[in-house]
Structures are given as C-alpha cells and as structure tokens.
Scaffold this active site. Structure first.
Site, PDB file in Angstrom:
ATOM      1  N   GLY A 262       0.810  -1.215   0.000  1.00 25.23           N
ATOM      2  CA  GLY A 262       0.000   0.000   0.000  1.00 25.23           C
ATOM      3  C   GLY A 262       0.845   1.268   0.000  1.00 25.23           C
ATOM      4  O   GLY A 262       0.640   2.164  -0.814  1.00 25.23           O
ATOM      5  N   ALA A 263       1.795   1.324   0.925  1.00 34.01           N
ATOM      6  CA  ALA A 263       2.620   2.517   1.040  1.00 34.01           C
ATOM      7  C   ALA A 263       3.762   2.231   1.997  1.00 34.01           C
ATOM      8  O   ALA A 263       3.767   1.206   2.667  1.00 34.01           O
ATOM      9  CB  ALA A 263       1.798   3.697   1.556  1.00 34.01           C
ATOM     10  N   MET A 264       4.719   3.173   2.057  1.00 30.15           N
ATOM     11  CA  MET A 264       5.915   2.932   2.857  1.00 30.15           C
ATOM     12  C   MET A 264       6.352   4.194   3.582  1.00 30.15           C
ATOM     13  O   MET A 264       6.422   5.264   2.996  1.00 30.15           O
ATOM     14  CB  MET A 264       7.020   2.408   1.915  1.00 30.15           C
ATOM     15  N   HIS A 298      -1.776   6.492   8.346  1.00 28.04           N
ATOM     16  CA  HIS A 298      -0.941   5.377   8.788  1.00 28.04           C
ATOM     17  C   HIS A 298       0.548   5.669   8.575  1.00 28.04           C
ATOM     18  O   HIS A 298       1.349   5.566   9.501  1.00 28.04           O
ATOM     19  CB  HIS A 298      -1.358   4.112   8.035  1.00 28.04           C
ATOM     20  N   GLU A 299       0.910   6.044   7.356  1.00 25.97           N
ATOM     21  CA  GLU A 299       2.337   6.262   7.074  1.00 25.97           C
ATOM     22  C   GLU A 299       2.859   7.461   7.858  1.00 25.97           C
ATOM     23  O   GLU A 299       3.973   7.432   8.376  1.00 25.97           O
ATOM     24  CB  GLU A 299       2.582   6.452   5.573  1.00 25.97           C
ATOM     25  N   HIS A 302       3.637   6.554  11.422  1.00 29.75           N
ATOM     26  CA  HIS A 302       4.872   5.781  11.561  1.00 29.75           C
ATOM     27  C   HIS A 302       6.071   6.676  11.898  1.00 29.75           C
ATOM     28  O   HIS A 302       7.086   6.187  12.394  1.00 29.75           O
ATOM     29  CB  HIS A 302       5.201   5.053  10.254  1.00 29.75           C
TER      30      HIS A 302
HETATM   31  N1  PHE Z   1       5.650  -0.733   6.270  1.00 33.53           N
HETATM   32  C1  PHE Z   1       4.614  -0.522   5.297  1.00 33.53           C
HETATM   33  C2  PHE Z   1       3.388  -0.080   6.079  1.00 33.53           C
HETATM   34  O1  PHE Z   1       2.629  -0.815   6.585  1.00 33.53           O
HETATM   35  C3  PHE Z   1       4.240  -1.717   4.511  1.00 33.53           C
HETATM   36  C4  PHE Z   1       5.264  -2.232   3.564  1.00 33.53           C
HETATM   37  C5  PHE Z   1       5.959  -3.388   3.846  1.00 33.53           C
HETATM   38  C6  PHE Z   1       5.528  -1.577   2.387  1.00 33.53           C
HETATM   39  C7  PHE Z   1       6.892  -3.903   2.978  1.00 33.53           C
HETATM   40  C8  PHE Z   1       6.443  -2.089   1.509  1.00 33.53           C
HETATM   41  C9  PHE Z   1       7.127  -3.251   1.797  1.00 33.53           C
HETATM   42  O2  PHE Z   1       3.181   1.040   6.315  1.00 33.53           O
HETATM   43 ZN    ZN Z   2       2.676   0.273   8.568  1.00 32.21          ZN
END
Ligand code: PHE
Ligand code: ZN
Length: 875
Positions: A262-264, A298-299, A302
């Site tokens: 989904g996203a990073m 969400h991102e 983080h």
């Molecule tokens: N860490 C990301 C998220 O949940 C998910 C993700 C994992 C994206 C692995 C790319 C590769 O926000």
């Molecule tokens: Zn996440």
C-alpha cells in the site's frame, strides 16, 4: 536464486546483536536504466569484544566493482550473498562500489525503474539490493545521499531529509540530501522522475513551519488534493490526540503506480501506491477517499511509531505495525466515523484474520520463525496486533494509555526496540500487570469462548459461565488461558438495560482462566447478557442465543458491533440449520427472521443511518466458509443465493423507497454522511435489480441499472451500476463495459475497476473471462496493481469461480503464480494464499488443490517466499 534445499527459517530466539555498527553513510547514485553505479562510503565501528570477528555485509544481486578500506584496496570475499572483510580495525571507513540494473528489476524491491520513475523499496530487506551493508533494523546510521540524474534528465531527485546541495555535474542534474535522524537501512528512500508537485505548509503547534510536498503523475495535480488535505489532518490529529509534533522541516510524499504494498513510511519521504493517493469525484469511489485518508494517516503516524523508535529485528514487526494501525483506526474514527471504522476493522479480523489463524500459515503476533519476511506482512501482525493494542487501551484507559505510549517513545527514542520493551513500558507507566496478557503476542490461534447462563429463582442469582479454548491451524504446545476483557451489559426481555452491582461502570469483565463462573444480583429470569460489545477481544464467542434473542439485541442494543453481530448470527444460524436440505433436495423455509431484521434496519428511525448499509450486508461466501470446519461449498453458495434472493423479493418495496429517498442533490462531495447515503442507495439498487430479475422483469432491472449508470455524477455510483450489470448479468452489461473501456482505458488506475468487477463476477464463466482479460492490452503482469485487480479478485473475492468443480480455477491461479514467481515472488506468494486452506473443502477439491500445490513446489527454481507458504500447507 538459491536452490530450495537451502531455504531455512530464521528463529526469533537466535537473535544476536551485530558485531559492527554503521554510524554514517554517504551514498552516491549515478542513475541509469541498466547500469546504475552506487558508491557508498560508510563509517563502521566494532561492537563486539572479539577482535577477530570479520565484517559481513548483506548483499543481493549486486555487481561488485571495488572495495576500499580507509581509502586503500583491501582483501574481501563474496560468500554466498555476503561480502566478507577480515582483519578490520575497530573504527574505519569502507568504500563499496556496486552496479545495479533498476530497469530490469521486476521484484520491486531495492531500486527499480518503471514508467520512467526510479524508486526504492527497502523494507524489509531491499537495501541489500542497492549496496553491501548491515541490512538489519538494529543498525542505525546517518545518511547523506547524492543522486545524479540520468542522461535524459529527471526533474525531481529526492531522498530523505533536507536538501543540502543541488546543481549540474557533467551535464546531469544532481541533488544532495541529508537526513539528521539516524535510521535503519529499511527506511532509506530515493525517487527520481518527472512529477506534478502539490505544495503546502503546516504550522506545528509549537509554531514551526513544515513544508509539505506531494509528488504525483504529470497531469494528476487535482487528484492529489485530498491526499494533501489528509496529510495536514494527520499532523494535527497526532498533535492533539498523542501530543506528537512533526520533527523535520519538510515532509514529502510520492505516488507511484508500481508498488508491492500500500505505502511505505521512509523517514520524511513516504512512497505510496497511487491507489492511496489519487482521487477525484470522476475517477474514485467514496471507499477510495476513505482509504487515502487512512493510509496517509498510517504512514505519517509511523514517523514516531516506526521511524523515531524502530525495531530490533523483524520478529518485532508488529511493534510498529500494530500500534500504527491502532493509531490510524483512531484517526479515522475521530475524523470520519468511529462506528464505521470499527465495523470495518472487525470485518478484517472475523473475515480474514480468523481464516489465517485457522490455516497452515497461522503465527503469533510476534512470530517465532520466518523464512521470507515478506510473507509476514499479514492481518495477524497488523490487524490482530491492533486489536491487542486496543485491549491494552481498554485495560489502561485513554489517559493512561496515551501517557504510556509517550513514555515508551521517550524512553526508546532513536533506538531499535522490542515488543517486550513496549509491554514493559506499558506496565511501568500504568502500574498494571500484563504478565498473562503477553500471551496475546506469543500464542497463535483464535480463542473460542463458550458462554452459558442461568437464573436461580430461589436465590435470585444470575450466573454466567465461561470457558475458553485456543483453536489454531498449526499445532500448539501447551496453550494456556488468555487474558480476555469482555465489555458487556445486561438487558431484560423487553430490551431495557439492567444494572447489576457486580458489573462495575466500565462494563468490563476480565475472563482469564480456562473456566470461570460469575454471579450477579439484581437481575431477572428474562435477563440476557450482551457479550463482547465493541468486539472487546479478538475471539469467537459461542452462546446459546435464540433467533429471538438476536432480534432483541439487534433492535435494542445501541452498540454497532452487537447490532451487526446479531444480524450476522441470524444468517449464520439459518445457514447452519438448513444447509443439509440443499444436498438432500429438501425445500428451504423462508428466512423470516433475517427478512424481519433487515426490514427493521432499513426502516427504523433509531438506527444510525450511517450504519444501515454496513448492518444489512449479507455475509460473503468467504465469510460464511469461515464458519465451517469443512464446507459443502456448492450448498453454501446455493443457500446464500437463496437468502439474498428472498430478502430482495420480500423487501423489494422497501428497497425501492430507500433507493428513492437517498438520492443526493447537487454536486458530489466526499464526506461520511453523503458516502453512507450513496452506499445505502447503491445496495438498494442491487437488491432491487435482483428482485426485478428474479420476478422475470429483467427489462425493468436493466433500465434501472442503465439509467443509474448514465445519470451518475460521480464514480461511486457509476461503479455500483457497472457492478450490478456485470454481477447480475443484465442485458446492459456489454454496453456499460464497452463504454467504460473506451472512457478509461488510458488511465490504468481507473481501468483496474474494469478488471476487478469482471474478475469478481460470481459465475463459473469468470474463469474464461479472466483468461481472456489477461490478454487485454491494458493488462500487465509486471504491475502488482493490475495483477491484484484481475487475478486477486478471482483468488480472494470469487469462491464460485476459483473453486469451480472442474479445477480450471485452480489451474488458472497456479499458472499465474508460477509465472509470477519468476517476476515478483512476493506477489506470487500472496496470490497462493486461498489454496493453502484446502482442508476446508470436499475431497475432490482438496485433491485438486493439493495437486497444483505439489506441482508448484516440485519446481527447482521455486522462490523462498512461495516455498515457505506451500511447504507449510502440504508439509
Ligand atoms: N511498512 C509498510 C506499512 O505498513 C508496509 C510495507 C511493507 C511496504 C513492505 C512495503 C514493503 O506502512
Ligand atoms: Zn505500517
């Protein structure tokens, strides 16, 4: 690719602190499609007292050009995937030059180039595809990154942190970025390409100005505005609810169409799958809008829970993900709708997570062994983990919880932490004992709670008896009783709330033994306990409620989950009570209790209109499969079709009224209130069209749906009409599909709906349709969004086609998986999931599923991702 014989799982308990750490790294990229030079200059320090320990760096698919130690050539060896340098001093600088080929990297891990954009994905272990490094989350370094653009120019060159230099070098653009926060390699990011840029600023609560930049495809400026709005909402929300203020001078978000997930959350430079960024009324649904807001949140969240405090090792993944999912759920609850957000999260647990727990890949929230980390970005780690956090929130209360999270973030700021560190923080800060509660992190499986009750006339005592067992798809060693908070209340036979002094104001009962009985006074013979309000624990509850009890709770208890669960339970009861009649040729009784309940929900003024649409949903075939240990799929599909048809026919007039009364005037706006009206009206459309079709008024159904399509002033309504036309096989299907195709074929993201709607059409014919659509000029097997839209729909949302009794659904899926395994093993491994649960099906289907799995695993070049999952299923 290594041979499968060498594939070995890593164990959590084998964690060893690194012998060396990296403190600073300077990277220089000379970008080009097939020949990108990467030079890294890293400061390493020895941590171990063993002076003989060699430096072992991770790498994968790299061409090594040169290694220098303190500027001088040195001896180094490549051992398997590692670069080994012996006899190194305690503190030194290592220069490594490698060459990589981003344009032929289809795994979408490391640095890849597609659609003219260079982009990285490093979580969990992608950085090692860029250069040799200590690619593990407990090595935190400061990054300085220079990107020299390719010959033909990329207007935008981005990395984490602040821009410290830019200009031209040998006729090429370059930019240098410096990130002041030390970070693990998985949070590194680089993007280079041409974009439209949306700029804005956010003033933090302490008065700092943060510049916000959102990078989208050329021409997609307008479609990025909602995402920008969502960034500002997220920043504000985190300040007000968690007291967390953004820490860099800029925040950048980039949208790309090629992305595995989904996203990073890369520090200061989030990279998104464009489905979670690009929306406007003509190309996106209300659900898309909701999801953009939630994933942006969400991102962004983080930044603290993940980036400022990161992970010691990948077994701790849920530490950042569960807390961040909990935070994004609370964000959506506060800015969109608490009840809707909650019902959606609960659906994920009861639909998908319980199925994972019951299957061969079941694992605890903190797994013990992992072969391929990419296989563990699961609903257990994310969503069950978030329920575990929610229970901690329930036990501590809002104020103590927020304080405990803040204490945790302060204590571990700039460090790599563990789940145990987090729990200890919760305990220290709140002074609560979470010893038994920890089992939620260590034991896999779903607790099954059985309840019964009796009222003793003589003593006027009401007794509630509870017992629990843990059920799991993999064998469990000495499972112990879990600590289960049950939010509950009592109602009398008229549905009025009753109070008992033994249940305190919080309404929480703690159930933490194998069996427990509780007595209550002040209740009556007709008292009914209402259990697990708000789904207070991720368990399955079995209680001897009658249909009348469910109807009573549905009509009288305000809690949205109890309403929803009562409606669903009426349907489950009917299905389980009558499914045998299908195979034996008996006739099914009218589902009167279900019709009555749905009729009530549609018309009673006391039901929150925002919720009606969620509450009247008939569980999908997949959700119903989950309620059986072994299922007769054909009968299940037949009985579900029957229920749906009877509801549609009996309530046709009501649906018509709902359809007419929920028309929205004026131009489209996204907000939860309007979105709920559209959702309700669109489900009424479907039921009404179904009713017409079933009463041999196909022309009427057709006219209704076609006019809904033609009159729609927004994409939500258009897509709803297209879905009705295709899934109900109405005469207008061809016309609508053609119209959609010619209008949207040049917009890949929008066009995915064309694949999705057809891939999920509940018909056995869909197997052929999907084969045909795989040859469509807009289908692209390299792009995960296309694959998920077409193949993913069939695999995850179309049990009728996937499990077609001639086995052609299984063959289709295994053909695709096999081909994809050589292109992008992570996507291949995800798609195989539905076949792993073969044990739930009849002998014939089991046999066919096993056969395709055996065939896949017998290939010598099978990837570790696919190997791990299939071997878990067939041993
Ligand atoms: N860490 C990301 C998220 O949940 C998910 C993700 C994992 C994206 C692995 C790319 C590769 O926000
Ligand atoms: Zn996440």
């Amino acid at each position: 690719m290594a041979s499968k014989k060498n594939y070995k799982a890593k164990k959590r308990l084998e964690y060893k602190a690194p012998d060396f750490t990296a403190t600073n790294i300077e990277l220089e990229f000379n970008l080009s499609d097939e020949y990108t030079q990467v030079k890294s200059v890293t400061r390493y320090q020895r941590l171990t007292s063993d002076r003989k320990a060699a430096l072992r760096l991770d790498g994968q698919d790299l061409e090594l050009v040169e290694v220098l130690l303190n500027g001088h050539p040195c001896d180094s060896m490549v051992e398997g995937d590692c670069l080994v340098i012996e006899n190194v001093p305690d503190d030194f600088e290592l220069t490594v030059e490698t060459v990589i080929a981003p344009a032929s990297n289809t795994s979408l891990m490391g640095l890849y180039k597609t659609d003219g954009v260079f982009c990285t994905q490093c979580e969990p272990e992608g950085f090692r595809r860029i250069t040799y490094f200590l690619d593990r989350p407990d090595v935190l370094a400061k990054y300085k990154v220079t990107i020299v653009g390719p010959e033909y120019g990329c207007g935008v060159l981005l990395s984490n942190g602040n821009l410290v230099a830019s200009g031209t070098k040998n006729g090429r653009n370059f930019c240098t970025w410096e990130d002041p926060f030390p970070k693990p390699s998985y949070l590194f990011a680089l993007v280079a390409g041409s974009f439209d840029i949306i700029k804005d600023t956010y003033k933090t609560k302490s008065g700092r100005n943060v510049s916000l930049e959102l990078y989208v495809d050329r021409g997609a400026y307008e479609r990025g505005l909602w995402a920008m709005e969502s960034i500002k909402q997220s920043m504000k929300w985190d300040e007000s609810r968690f007291n967390l203020e953004y820490d860099l001078d800029n925040f950048k978000v980039v949208a790309v169409d090629f992305f595995n997930q989904g996203a990073m959350e890369n520090k200061g430079l989030n990279i998104f799958n464009s489905i979670y960024v690009l929306v406007d009324p003509h190309t996106a649904t209300d659900t898309n809008y909701f999801n953009v807001q939630s994933v942006i949140g969400h991102e962004y969240f983080h930044n603290y829970t993940g980036d400022r405090v990161t992970l010691r090792d990948w077994f701790q993944l849920s530490l950042k993900e569960s807390l961040t999912v909990f935070r994004d759920q609370e964000f959506s609850s506060d800015v969109a709708s608490r009840a809707l957000t909650r019902l959606q999260s609960i659906d994920v647990i009861r639909g998908t997570q319980f199925a994972e727990d019951a299957g061969p890949m079941a694992h605890p929230v903190r797994p013990e062994k992992v072969m391929e980390m990419n296989n563990f970005y699961t609903v257990t780690i994310y969503d069950k983990g978030a329920e575990v956090i929610r229970m901690i929130h329930t036990i501590l209360g809002e104020e103590a919880f927020i304080k405990a999270v803040n204490d945790y973030l302060t204590r571990y700021d700039g460090q790599a932490a563990t789940i145990e560190d987090f729990i200890v923080s919760m305990e220290v800060s709140s002074k609560k004992d979470l010893a038994q509660f920890r089992l939620w992190y260590t034991q896999a499986g779903t607790p099954h709670v059985r309840a019964s009750w009796e009222f003793d006339e003589q003593s006027s005592l009401f007794t509630l008896n509870l017992s629990q067992t843990l059920e799991c798809g993999v064998p469990l060693k000495n499972a112990s009783a879990m600590y289960i908070p049950i939010r509950m209340c009592f109602i009398d036979g008229k549905g009025n709330i009753q109070n008992s002094p033994e249940l305190d104001e919080s309404g929480i009962l703690i159930f933490n033994q194998d069996e427990q009985s509780y007595t209550f006074t002040n209740l009556s013979a007709d008292t009914l306990p209402v259990l697990f309000m708000d789904f207070s624990a991720p368990v399955k509850c079995f209680a001897p409620y009658t249909d009348d009890d469910y109807s009573l709770m549905l009509k009288n208890v305000a809690d949205p989950f109890i309403k929803k669960d009562s409606a669903t339970s009426l349907i489950n009861n009917y299905v389980h009570g009558h499914i045998d009649k299908i195979a034996s040729g008996g006739t099914l009784p009218d589902p009167v209790a279900i019709i009555d309940a749905i009729g009530f929900l549609l018309t009673d003024k006391s039901v929150d209109p925002l919720l009606v649409c969620e509450l009247i949903k008939i569980p999908s075939v997949n959700e119903l499969i989950e309620t059986f240990k072994v299922v007769d799929l054909d009968s299940l599909i037949a009985i579900r079709d029957f229920i749906e048809k009877q509801v549609a026919l009996s309530l046709a007039d009501t649906f018509k009224t709902v359809y007419e009364n929920n028309r929205l005037r004026g131009s489209y706006k996204y907000n939860i209130k309007d979105a709920s009206k559209r959702a309700l009206r669109n489900s009424a459309l479907y039921m009404l069209a179904l009713a017409r079709k079933e009463s041999e008024k196909v022309a009427e159904a057709d006219a209704l749906v076609l006019s809904h399509y033609e009159k729609a002033n927004n994409f939500t309504d258009k897509l709803a009409a297209m879905t009705c036309a295709v899934h109900l096989e109405l005469p207008c299907k061809g016309l609508i599909l053609e119209n959609f195709e010619s209008e949207w074929q040049h917009d890949a993201l929008v066009f995915d709906n064309f694949f999705r709607v057809q891939g999920s059409a509940p018909s056995e014919e869909t197997v052929y349709t999907v084969r045909k659509l795989m040859r469509h000029k807009r289908f692209d097997k390299i792009n995960p969004n296309r694959v998920r839209a077409l193949i993913g729909s069939l695999a995850f949302n179309n049990p009728k086609a996937l499990h077609k009794i001639d086995g052609t659904g299984y063959l289709l899926l295994s053909d695709v998986v096999q081909e994809l395994d050589g292109i992008n093993q992570h996507i291949a491994a995800r798609l195989i999931t539905p076949l792993l649960s073969f044990k739930r099906f009849d002998a014939k289907r089991q046999e066919m599923m096993r056969e395709v799995l055996h065939k896949l695993i017998s290939k010598d070049n099978i990837s570790s991702s696919l190997y791990e999952k299939i071997s878990a299923a067939i041993g």
